[in-house]
Structure formats: structure tokens, C-alpha cells
Design an enzyme around this catalytic site. Structure first.
Site, mmCIF file in Angstrom:
data_model
loop_
_atom_site.group_PDB
_atom_site.id
_atom_site.type_symbol
_atom_site.label_atom_id
_atom_site.label_comp_id
_atom_site.label_asym_id
_atom_site.label_seq_id
_atom_site.Cartn_x
_atom_site.Cartn_y
_atom_site.Cartn_z
ATOM 1 N N ASP A 162 17.944 72.451 37.682
ATOM 2 C CA ASP A 162 17.630 73.632 38.298
ATOM 3 C C ASP A 162 17.250 73.788 39.904
ATOM 4 O O ASP A 162 16.407 74.298 40.223
ATOM 5 C CB ASP A 162 16.285 74.441 37.586
ATOM 6 C CG ASP A 162 16.782 74.543 36.127
ATOM 7 O OD1 ASP A 162 17.672 74.754 35.690
ATOM 8 O OD2 ASP A 162 15.942 74.075 35.279
ATOM 9 N N LYS A 195 21.717 73.968 42.320
ATOM 10 C CA LYS A 195 23.217 73.505 42.371
ATOM 11 C C LYS A 195 24.389 74.674 42.465
ATOM 12 O O LYS A 195 25.364 74.465 43.497
ATOM 13 C CB LYS A 195 23.688 72.518 41.241
ATOM 14 C CG LYS A 195 22.727 71.377 41.240
ATOM 15 C CD LYS A 195 23.075 70.588 39.855
ATOM 16 C CE LYS A 195 22.513 71.025 38.781
ATOM 17 N NZ LYS A 195 21.113 71.228 38.564
ATOM 18 N N GLY A 203 22.676 75.936 33.514
ATOM 19 C CA GLY A 203 22.551 77.480 33.691
ATOM 20 C C GLY A 203 22.601 77.608 35.329
ATOM 21 O O GLY A 203 21.378 77.272 35.896
ATOM 22 N N HIS A 204 23.616 77.528 36.052
ATOM 23 C CA HIS A 204 23.833 77.774 37.523
ATOM 24 C C HIS A 204 23.892 79.150 37.851
ATOM 25 O O HIS A 204 24.628 80.042 37.579
ATOM 26 C CB HIS A 204 25.022 76.846 37.832
ATOM 27 C CG HIS A 204 24.782 75.378 37.533
ATOM 28 N ND1 HIS A 204 25.928 74.577 37.899
ATOM 29 C CD2 HIS A 204 23.850 74.585 36.766
ATOM 30 C CE1 HIS A 204 25.308 73.307 37.365
ATOM 31 N NE2 HIS A 204 24.350 73.503 36.668
ATOM 32 N N GLN A 217 22.463 69.417 35.147
ATOM 33 C CA GLN A 217 21.125 69.074 35.260
ATOM 34 C C GLN A 217 20.767 68.111 36.531
ATOM 35 O O GLN A 217 21.367 68.456 37.475
ATOM 36 C CB GLN A 217 21.040 67.792 34.029
ATOM 37 C CG GLN A 217 21.225 68.575 32.533
ATOM 38 C CD GLN A 217 22.770 68.946 32.287
ATOM 39 O OE1 GLN A 217 23.693 68.287 32.340
ATOM 40 N NE2 GLN A 217 22.840 70.463 31.781
HETATM 41 P P1 IMO Z 1 20.825 72.757 35.028
HETATM 42 O O1 IMO Z 1 22.290 72.277 35.029
HETATM 43 C C1 IMO Z 1 16.777 71.698 33.696
HETATM 44 C C2 IMO Z 1 16.669 69.428 29.949
HETATM 45 C C3 IMO Z 1 16.186 70.284 28.727
HETATM 46 C C4 IMO Z 1 15.517 69.077 27.881
HETATM 47 C C5 IMO Z 1 16.494 67.939 28.353
HETATM 48 C C6 IMO Z 1 17.435 67.720 27.145
HETATM 49 O O2 IMO Z 1 20.856 74.088 35.064
HETATM 50 O O3 IMO Z 1 20.059 72.054 36.314
HETATM 51 P P2 IMO Z 1 19.451 68.981 26.122
HETATM 52 O O4 IMO Z 1 19.683 70.377 25.894
HETATM 53 O O5 IMO Z 1 20.400 68.583 27.456
HETATM 54 O O6 IMO Z 1 19.516 68.173 24.998
HETATM 55 O O7 IMO Z 1 18.216 69.019 26.541
HETATM 56 O O8 IMO Z 1 17.130 68.346 29.473
HETATM 57 N N1 IMO Z 1 17.891 70.096 30.430
HETATM 58 C C7 IMO Z 1 17.758 70.939 31.761
HETATM 59 N N2 IMO Z 1 16.658 71.214 32.592
HETATM 60 N N3 IMO Z 1 18.152 72.112 34.061
HETATM 61 C C8 IMO Z 1 19.166 71.972 33.372
HETATM 62 O O9 IMO Z 1 20.365 72.221 33.557
HETATM 63 C C9 IMO Z 1 19.066 71.237 31.902
HETATM 64 N N4 IMO Z 1 19.900 70.965 31.046
HETATM 65 C C10 IMO Z 1 19.225 70.068 30.192
HETATM 66 O O10 IMO Z 1 15.244 71.110 29.112
HETATM 67 O O11 IMO Z 1 14.308 68.738 28.584
HETATM 68 MG MG MG Z 2 19.642 75.675 35.881
#
Ligand code: IMO
Ligand code: MG
Length: 422
Positions: A15, A18, A42-43, A224
Site C-alpha cells: 500500500d 505503487k 489493491g492498487h 505487496q
Molecule cells: P498491495 O499490492 C498490503 C498482507 C495481508 C496479510 C499478508 C498475507 O495493495 O500493496 P495474503 O492475502 O497475501 O495471504 O496476505 O499480506 N497483504 C497486503 N498488505 N498491501 C497488499 O497489497 C497486500 N497483499 C497482502 O494483509 O498481512
Molecule cells: Mg493496496
């Protein structure tokens, strides 16, 4: 002359913004590629008064002409993908012809999502805080060599292979004592698989090679953040893919020598959603203030994000692993109102000071801070460095000096235009 593939990576816990930066940079790249992760991402993009959240589609989709590649290292949920495509179409953009999908990307089945929920329910206090999109179970099947890939949808025995994997999942769910509907989501999923067939399914490694060889640069979009990397993040509180720079090579089938710039994105403070260590987390009013000002709620799950001050120990660690060439600072404007701003410059781990991220995630970490006077000015209207207050630039300079990498872009608001290049 051949081109390179540049990369945008989140350096914190996801988050970081990106989507906004990929959208801003995409104008310079004929292709944008996702290389790992899935709809746990979630971008968020904001332009022309509109907002949009992409999950599996690369954030280049709103830039005219760019081709968007869903790479081999991605896990794809056909249902989410179909929904996303419908939303993109509603914005007046036809996704077909603009998105190509690697045949080697793995498919998220409805039962992968059930397994995600079942494992989390069984984990009790050890919950990861997963987004429950089936990410972990899908990567588990990939590595366990049971997975189904996008290219398999064209195979005559696809339905039989689907049934076999589903039954395997049912046995696992039964073992976990998890209640479920055995046909859960299947009809909709099969329908979405048919929709996938309308897209060009590619051998991504050959496509990427051909594009670069013909002089077309590609931008890879990480999902992530590096602190959620399956190897180098705070394991087991991580996601199940390689979110760091190595994942670009394995996820696209690309040699390391073909990676060009590595843009490392970080927020001017820190957030984390889900469980796991977060040394600079604030449990007080300041943390709440950051959440309120930064609208720190998950774009996928709506969960409130944990908030804290900027952590340079973690940022230096991920900048090192990723070989970051350019830093990009996001959400700088969210610090406008604070009298004092803190930056963590070292940890006291079980009482001993260090500038390294410890292996032991259960270790007690006390952040050691350097304090900065706030600039107490609204910087959202600034469009060049000369319009930024001295106190703010001192903050930026401190980060650059500590990490040893220049901050080449500063974002001062969510909109495409609120981006200062240096
Ligand atoms: P973007 O791309 C923030 C976190 C989840 C959890 C851990 C594992 O928007 O930055 P998962 O669903 O992958 O098994 O979850 O990773 N997590 C994220 N946190 N931004 C994300 O994506 C995330 N995708 C997964 O909250 O702690
Ligand atoms: Mg996000």
C-alpha cells in the site's frame, strides 16, 4: 538497441502507492507487467476526478496504447479478473487486446479461497491476517506441483484436472473440519474461465525478450511490499510470493542483466495491514491521526491499517535487497499538520542497539527515533521542488543520506498531477 525492464517495488508492507506511480510512469513504457501476487493487491489510481482500484490488471491499463502483461509469477482468479475487466470497460477502455496473460500463471480456484479461510480459522492467535483471496493455498499448490495454470484451460482434460484438484482441496477442508458447500463458486468460476479464453495467452518469457530486443522498454509493477516477501519479510507474517527484485526475474522469465532501474516506493510514514511485527507502530492519537489523514483503510478488505512513523532500518534493508536505484516518496502531504515528525534510525533489540532487521520476529524491538520539526504547511499544491518548505526538504535529505539513494520523485497528493520529479 535493446531496452531494459525497469521495476516499481513497494519497500514497506504494501500500500505504498505503487498504482499511482505505475500509472504516472506508464506513459513512458509501451508495456507494463505484473510479475507476482494476485488479487490480494489493491492498487488505487486517481485521475480526472475519478478513482479506480486494480487488483490483477496492471496499472498501465489507463494509459493509451500500453500493453499490460499478467506474468508467469502471478496467481490469477478468473472471477475477480472478469469483474475488473467489466469495471475497466465501464470506464470506456476495452481490456481485450490491451491485456495479455502468461500461460504459466497459476489459477486460483474457489476452493483455494476456502482453504485460505480454513487455515486462518485454524491458526487462532497465529493468524496471518490474510486477505483471504486464496493466495497462500494457490502458491502452495504451485510449489507442491499440483497447480493448474492459465494455459491448461485450453487442454481437453481441463475439467477433469479441475475436479481432481478440487477433490484434493475437499479432503484438506474435511481434515480441517471446515464446513463448505462442495459446489461453492464453481459455475461462476467456469464461466470466468471461458472469458479468459477471449484474451491472448502468451509465453511471457519470449514476449518480454522480443519486446526488449526490439528496443521497447517494459515497466514491471510489484504487488505487496518487500517486507511481505516470502523469504525476506517477517516470516510467517508475509505473503506467499517473492515481492523483492528477484521475483521480477523468476516471475517474468527475465535475466537479471536485463533489469534497469529499480524504483523503490515508500510512504513518508509506515502502515501495515494484517498481523506481524511493526516496530514503529503507534497505538496513540498520532497513529489515529495518520490513519485519518492518510485514509489508511485497506483497498481490498476495508480493514483499518496499522500506522506508525517512517522506519529507516526496514527501508534500508529492503533498498539493499532490491538494489533500489531511485527512491519515490509517497503521501508526503499526510505529514503536513504534525508539530514534530519522527524517523526511526535504529532498533534496540532485546536492549541491544542495531541498524539491522533481526531474524527473530518475536524479539522485542524498541525503535530509536530522530525528531524533526514539522513544516506545518499544505504542500498538496506544490508542483516543483522550489515550492516545498525547507523543513520538508530536510526530511527528504535525511532519508536520502541514510539510505544512500536519491529520492527522485515526491508525491504530494493522490492525483496523477500531484507528482514532483527532481
Ligand atoms: P498491495 O499490492 C498490503 C498482507 C495481508 C496479510 C499478508 C498475507 O495493495 O500493496 P495474503 O492475502 O497475501 O495471504 O496476505 O499480506 N497483504 C497486503 N498488505 N498491501 C497488499 O497489497 C497486500 N497483499 C497482502 O494483509 O498481512
Ligand atoms: Mg493496496
Amino acid at each position: 538497441m535493446s531496452s531494459k525492464l525497469d521495476v516499481v517495488l513497494g519497500l514497506q508492507w504494501g500500500d505504498e502507492g505503487k498504482g499511482k506511480i505505475v500509472d504516472a510512469l506508464a506513459a513512458r513504457y509501451p508495456a507494463v507487467a505484473r510479475f507476482q501476487g494476485g488479487p490480494n493487491a489493491g492498487h488505487s489510481l486517481h485521475f480526472e476526478g475519478k478513482s479506480f482500484v486494480v487488483r490483477s490488471i496492471p496499472s498501465g491499463i489507463f494509459r493509451d496504447g500500453s500493453v499490460n502483461i499478467i506474468g508467469s509469477g502471478v496467481v490469477l482468479d478468473p472471477v475477480t479478473f472478469k469483474e475488473e475487466c467489466a469495471s475497466v470497460s465501464a470506464m470506456g477502455i476495452e481490456p481485450k487486446g490491451r491485456i495479455v496473460i502468461s500461460k504459466k500463471a497459476h489459477l486460483i480456484l474457489p476452493t483455494h479461497k476456502l482453504l485460505d479461510a480454513a487455515y486462518e480459522a485454524a491458526a487462532g492467535k497465529g493468524k496471518i491476517g490474510s486477505t483471504l483471496k486464496g493466495i497462500g493455498p494457490t502458491y502452495t499448490d504451485k510449489v507442491g506441483r499440483h497447480g493448474l495454470r492459465v494455459g491448461d484451460i485450453l487442454s481437453p482434460d481441463f475439467k477433469g484436472r479441475f475436479a481432481k484438484l478440487k477433490e484434493r482441496h475437499h479432503r484438506l477442508l474435511d481434515d480441517l473440519g471446515f464446513e463448505y458447500d462442495p459446489t461453492h463458486g464453481e459455475a461462476e468460476w467456469m464461466d470466468a474461465v471461458e472469458f479468459l479464453k477471449e484474451f491472448e495467452l502468451v509465453d511471457c518469457e519470449y514476449l518480454v525478450d522480443k519486446w526488449l530486443a526490439s528496443g521497447k522498454p517494459i515497466l514491471a509493477e510489484g504487488a505487496q511490499g518487500s517486507m511481505l516477501d516470502v523469504d525476506f519479510g517477517s516470516y510467517p507474517f508475509v505473503t506467499s510470493s517473492s515481492t523483492t527484485v528477484g521475483g521480477v526475474c523468476t516471475g517474468l522469465g527475465l535475466a537479471p542483466s536485463k533489469v534497469g532501474k529499480v524504483f523503490g516506493i515508500f510512504k513518508a510514514y509506515c502502515t501495515r495491514v494484517g498481523s506481524g511485527p511493526f516496530p514503529t507502530e503507534l497505538f496513540d492519537e498520532t497513529g489515529e491521526e495518520l490513519r485519518r489523514i492518510g485514509h489508511e483503510y485497506g483497498a481490498v478488505t476495508g480493514r483499518p491499517r496499522r500506522c506508525g512513523w517512517l522506519d529507516l532500518v526496514a527501508l534500508k534493508y529492503t533498498s539493499m535487497i532490491d538494489g533500489v536505484t531511485d527512491l519515490i516518496m509517497m503521501k508526503s502531504d499526510c505529514l503536513d499538520d504534525f508539530d514534530t515528525i519522527k524517523i526511526c534510525t535504529s532498533y534496540k533489540v532485546n536492549g541491544v542497539e542495531t541498524d539491522q532487521v533481526p531474524f527473530d520476529i518475536a524479539a522485542e524491538i524498541e525503535p530509536v527515533y530522530t525528531e524533526f520539526p514539522g513544516w506545518k504547511k499544505d504542500i498538496t499544491g506544490a508542483r516543483s521542488e522550489s515550492e516545498l518548505p525547507k523543513e520538508f526538504m530536510d526530511y527528504v535529505k535525511f532519508v536520502e543520506d541514510y539510505i544512500g539513494v536519491p529520492v527522485s520523485v515526491i508525491s504530494v497528493g493522490p492525483d496523477r498531477e500531484a507528482t514532483i520529479k527532481r
